[in-house]
Motif scaffolding. Sequence first.
Motif, PDB file in Angstrom:
ATOM      1  N   GLY A   1       0.809  -1.219   0.000  1.00 28.35           N
ATOM      2  CA  GLY A   1       0.000   0.000   0.000  1.00 28.35           C
ATOM      3  C   GLY A   1       0.838   1.262   0.000  1.00 28.35           C
ATOM      4  N   THR A   2       1.856   1.309   0.845  1.00 32.26           N
ATOM      5  CA  THR A   2       2.687   2.512   0.914  1.00 32.26           C
ATOM      6  C   THR A   2       3.491   2.702  -0.369  1.00 32.26           C
ATOM      7  OG1 THR A   2       4.386   1.229   2.107  1.00 32.26           O
ATOM      8  CG2 THR A   2       2.851   2.538   3.426  1.00 32.26           C
ATOM      9  N   GLN A   3       3.932   1.593  -0.979  1.00 29.96           N
ATOM     10  CA  GLN A   3       4.664   1.724  -2.251  1.00 29.96           C
ATOM     11  C   GLN A   3       3.727   2.138  -3.386  1.00 29.96           C
ATOM     12  OE1 GLN A   3       8.096  -1.260  -2.824  1.00 29.96           O
ATOM     13  NE2 GLN A   3       6.797  -2.284  -1.318  1.00 29.96           N
ATOM     14  N   THR A   4       2.472   1.717  -3.318  1.00 32.20           N
ATOM     15  CA  THR A   4       1.481   2.188  -4.294  1.00 32.20           C
ATOM     16  C   THR A   4       1.334   3.695  -4.196  1.00 32.20           C
ATOM     17  OG1 THR A   4       0.265   0.090  -4.197  1.00 32.20           O
ATOM     18  CG2 THR A   4      -0.925   2.009  -5.038  1.00 32.20           C
ATOM     19  N   LEU A   5       1.285   4.203  -2.978  1.00 30.85           N
ATOM     20  CA  LEU A   5       1.130   5.642  -2.789  1.00 30.85           C
ATOM     21  C   LEU A   5       2.392   6.407  -3.199  1.00 30.85           C
ATOM     22  CD1 LEU A   5      -0.919   5.718   0.535  1.00 30.85           C
ATOM     23  CD2 LEU A   5      -1.742   5.985  -1.808  1.00 30.85           C
TER      24      LEU A   5
ATOM     25  N   PRO B   1      15.178  -6.102  -7.654  1.00 27.37           N
ATOM     26  CA  PRO B   1      14.077  -6.499  -6.761  1.00 27.37           C
ATOM     27  C   PRO B   1      13.372  -5.279  -6.162  1.00 27.37           C
ATOM     28  CG  PRO B   1      16.201  -6.924  -5.705  1.00 27.37           C
ATOM     29  CD  PRO B   1      16.497  -6.477  -7.102  1.00 27.37           C
ATOM     30  N   ASP B   2      12.420  -4.728  -6.896  1.00 25.86           N
ATOM     31  CA  ASP B   2      11.694  -3.520  -6.499  1.00 25.86           C
ATOM     32  C   ASP B   2      10.212  -3.716  -6.807  1.00 25.86           C
ATOM     33  OD1 ASP B   2      10.617  -1.021  -6.068  1.00 25.86           O
ATOM     34  OD2 ASP B   2      12.082   0.062  -7.281  1.00 25.86           O
ATOM     35  N   MET B   3       9.378  -3.763  -5.768  1.00 26.91           N
ATOM     36  CA  MET B   3       7.959  -4.025  -5.967  1.00 26.91           C
ATOM     37  C   MET B   3       7.232  -2.903  -6.689  1.00 26.91           C
ATOM     38  SD  MET B   3       7.005  -6.988  -5.212  1.00 26.91           S
ATOM     39  CE  MET B   3       5.270  -6.607  -5.416  1.00 26.91           C
TER      40      MET B   3
ATOM     41  N   PRO C   1       6.139  -3.867 -10.575  1.00 26.68           N
ATOM     42  CA  PRO C   1       4.876  -4.572 -10.848  1.00 26.68           C
ATOM     43  C   PRO C   1       3.636  -3.799 -10.417  1.00 26.68           C
ATOM     44  CG  PRO C   1       6.122  -5.680  -9.115  1.00 26.68           C
ATOM     45  CD  PRO C   1       7.037  -4.676  -9.722  1.00 26.68           C
ATOM     46  N   ILE C   2       3.757  -3.007  -9.364  1.00 29.86           N
ATOM     47  CA  ILE C   2       2.604  -2.190  -8.944  1.00 29.86           C
ATOM     48  C   ILE C   2       2.268  -1.181 -10.034  1.00 29.86           C
ATOM     49  CG2 ILE C   2       1.739  -0.488  -7.286  1.00 29.86           C
ATOM     50  CD1 ILE C   2       3.629  -1.799  -5.190  1.00 29.86           C
ATOM     51  N   GLN C   3       3.285  -0.455 -10.506  1.00 29.78           N
ATOM     52  CA  GLN C   3       3.046   0.570 -11.523  1.00 29.78           C
ATOM     53  C   GLN C   3       2.570  -0.050 -12.831  1.00 29.78           C
ATOM     54  OE1 GLN C   3       5.431   4.251 -11.931  1.00 29.78           O
ATOM     55  NE2 GLN C   3       6.047   3.455 -13.928  1.00 29.78           N
ATOM     56  N   TYR C   4       3.109  -1.211 -13.181  1.00 28.25           N
ATOM     57  CA  TYR C   4       2.682  -1.873 -14.424  1.00 28.25           C
ATOM     58  C   TYR C   4       1.195  -2.215 -14.360  1.00 28.25           C
ATOM     59  CZ  TYR C   4       2.799  -4.921 -18.511  1.00 28.25           C
ATOM     60  OH  TYR C   4       2.560  -5.486 -19.749  1.00 28.25           O
ATOM     61  N   ALA C   5       0.741  -2.687 -13.191  1.00 29.40           N
ATOM     62  CA  ALA C   5      -0.680  -3.017 -13.033  1.00 29.40           C
ATOM     63  C   ALA C   5      -1.550  -1.763 -13.116  1.00 29.40           C
ATOM     64  CB  ALA C   5      -0.903  -3.725 -11.701  1.00 29.40           C
ATOM     65  N   LEU C   6      -1.100  -0.670 -12.530  1.00 27.42           N
ATOM     66  CA  LEU C   6      -1.903   0.560 -12.519  1.00 27.42           C
ATOM     67  C   LEU C   6      -2.030   1.175 -13.911  1.00 27.42           C
ATOM     68  CD1 LEU C   6      -0.646   2.309  -9.250  1.00 27.42           C
ATOM     69  CD2 LEU C   6      -2.791   1.072  -9.596  1.00 27.42           C
TER      70      LEU C   6
END
Length: 392
Positions: free
Chosen positions: A14-18, A261-263, A266-271
């Motif tokens: 969640g925090t990395q998404t933000l 190794p940076d989450m 994949p978060i940004q790719y999904a968004l």
Amino acid sequence: MKNISVLGSTGSIGTQTLEIVRANEDLKVVALAAGSNIEKLEEQIREFAPLLVCVFKSEAAKELADKVSDLDVKVVSGMEGLIEAATIDEAEIVVTAFVGMIGIKPTLEAIKAKKDIALANKETLVTAGHLVMPLAKENNVKILPVDSEHSAIFQSLQGNEMNKIDKILLTASGGPFRGWTVDQMKDIKVEDALKHPNWAMGQKITIDSSTMVNKGLEVIEAKWLFNVGLDDIQVVVQPQSLIHSMVQYEDGGIIAQLGTPDMKLPIQYALYYPERKYLAGDRVDFEQISEISFEKPDLDNFKGLRLAYRAAKRSDEKAKDDPFFGDSMPTVFNAANEKAVAMFLNREIGYLDIADTIEYCMDRHEVIDNPTFEQILEVEKWVYEMIEEKYK
């Protein structure tokens, strides 16, 4: 502008998404949800100005409402509040980043509301894939994997949708105890298990990675996400965590996704799927890499992965006749692990007791075919009761 809802906004994903939202002006947060961390949640509210916020615990929600009474934000609580955050009209995509089975119901409701899902909650597909995938198909909803390995597979499939997959190569780092025997792992302490060699993650997933249970959960997820059988998924230990997973096609060609190794990738790719955008951070420097090595997973000393294959075997065989067939054994695997990991982190049981506890519950479970959501929760309750009785 893309509007997003983030469930589990105070956790690692969640925090990395933000952080990604902070770096991109064309992303807007319309809803946030968290368990009870109201201090961090208040900071997020004041920075991102969501319309709606859910705190699962009602007392904490009341406290947060007082803290943000000067702002135009609606504060809700409980499962009803989570569902409201997941289905808010303004959201186009929902990031499901809660840890545990709490994420299943909001995800199902978000799909019914025709929201695309950026899926970071493993339990949703592991326990309820037979409910989620047909519902997503019926509502024409995208399930976009946020997990690093599944995102890598998803990326490796782009442009090859019409080509036949021969095998999915699901990579694993091997965790901090790679190469250890059961005897060497007898006295592992919580602090040791929380030291992952490559990734910075939440406590539960870090423990799961060390036991290889996490890879087992990912095998079951991959079966649902990519509509493949267990025999088509091969786990490969890749200690450097540079190759995040691969797809082998029927002509023998293999396409892999590599990166640091940076989450956030994949978060940004999904968004933004299918668009790729600039992402700040380290880059792989091949001139500095001396080797990329591979190993077979150790199913004898790390039986969590072996138990995952066992948990999914029956539904995998039945899926040859019904692609959306599921049963309750993966729920037992998942719930027993959740409870055992929580007890280990609380120093109530030993490290090796985690896998032993999973096996204990699986050995005693009478399988239910195509369980409803309510039956899934009943199985979870049964597992918890079994474990409490075992360690009474």
